[in-house]
Motif scaffolding. Structure first.
Motif, short mmCIF file in Angstrom:
data_model
loop_
_atom_site.label_atom_id
_atom_site.label_comp_id
_atom_site.label_asym_id
_atom_site.label_seq_id
_atom_site.Cartn_x
_atom_site.Cartn_y
_atom_site.Cartn_z
N ASN A 191 -3.12 4.41 3.35
CA ASN A 191 -3.64 3.38 2.45
C ASN A 191 -4.41 4.06 1.30
OD1 ASN A 191 -4.24 0.93 1.29
ND2 ASN A 191 -5.77 0.36 2.80
N ARG A 232 -6.36 -5.25 3.66
CA ARG A 232 -5.35 -6.04 4.37
C ARG A 232 -6.09 -7.21 5.02
NH1 ARG A 232 -3.19 -0.53 5.29
NH2 ARG A 232 -1.26 -0.54 4.10
N SER A 268 -4.51 3.79 -1.87
CA SER A 268 -5.12 2.96 -2.90
C SER A 268 -6.28 2.12 -2.37
CB SER A 268 -4.07 2.05 -3.54
OG SER A 268 -3.53 1.20 -2.54
N ASN A 269 -6.55 2.21 -1.07
CA ASN A 269 -7.63 1.47 -0.41
C ASN A 269 -7.50 -0.03 -0.63
OD1 ASN A 269 -9.80 1.60 1.33
ND2 ASN A 269 -11.31 1.62 -0.31
N THR A 270 -6.27 -0.53 -0.57
CA THR A 270 -5.99 -1.95 -0.73
C THR A 270 -6.33 -2.68 0.57
OG1 THR A 270 -4.18 -1.40 -2.21
CG2 THR A 270 -4.19 -3.63 -1.31
N GLY A 300 0.82 -1.20 0.00
CA GLY A 300 0.00 0.00 0.00
C GLY A 300 0.85 1.25 0.00
#
Length: 157
Positions: A118, A124, A120-122, A93
């Motif tokens: 974060n 986890r 990219s709003n990936t 991220g």
């Protein structure tokens, strides 16, 4: 660029900073029911009966690895899998910061900051269930790590 004039007052002086992080998942051990182990204070490990097949589906309720690669040990002995031999899903991220300081006089300024953790709003993902005898064995049960945005102003004098 944009050192003087009206455009410099509005568009100049911004700075963008970022940090990109990527790392592998945390290690985990495939466990099993320790009732037959008869060794208080110890943790039972499972027997590995086939090479582990990472299916790689990620997300809550998804099968991360094939549970048929493991079996519960029979008899009074430890299982054949080693400790911390397997890895949960990794994480990647980026965090970004946008900043600018507006000068009013020589001694007074206003600093603006926008931070996105974060960016990219990936997601986890949590770890897969690691107890061979559990209902969620090999299944990822949680996720988190949503984007967080924070704004700040600081008046200096």
């Amino acid at each position: 660029f944009l050192q003087t004039g009206a455009a410099a007052a509005v568009l100049g002086g911004w700075s963008l900073n970022g940090v990109y992080s990527a790392y592998s998942g945390t290690p985990f051990t495939i466990g099993a029911n320790g009732g037959t182990l008869n060794a208080p204070g110890n943790t039972q490990t499972a027997d590995q009966i086939a090479p582990i097949n990472y299916i790689g589906l990620k997300g809550p309720g998804q099968q991360y690895f094939d549970p048929n690669s493991f079996a519960s040990p029979v008899g009074v002995r430890f299982g054949t899998t080693g400790r911390n031999r397997f890895r949960n899903p990794g994480v990647a991220g980026a965090d970004l910061t946008l900043m600018r300081t507006f000068k009013f006089t020589e001694r007074m300024d206003l600093a603006f900051r926008a931070e996105a953790y974060n960016f990219s709003n990936t997601p986890r993902f949590g770890g897969a269930g690691s107890n061979r005898d559990g209902a969620n064995f090999g299944v990822i049960t949680g996720a988190g790590g949503e984007r967080q945005v924070r704004f700040g102003l600081r008046f200096g004098f």
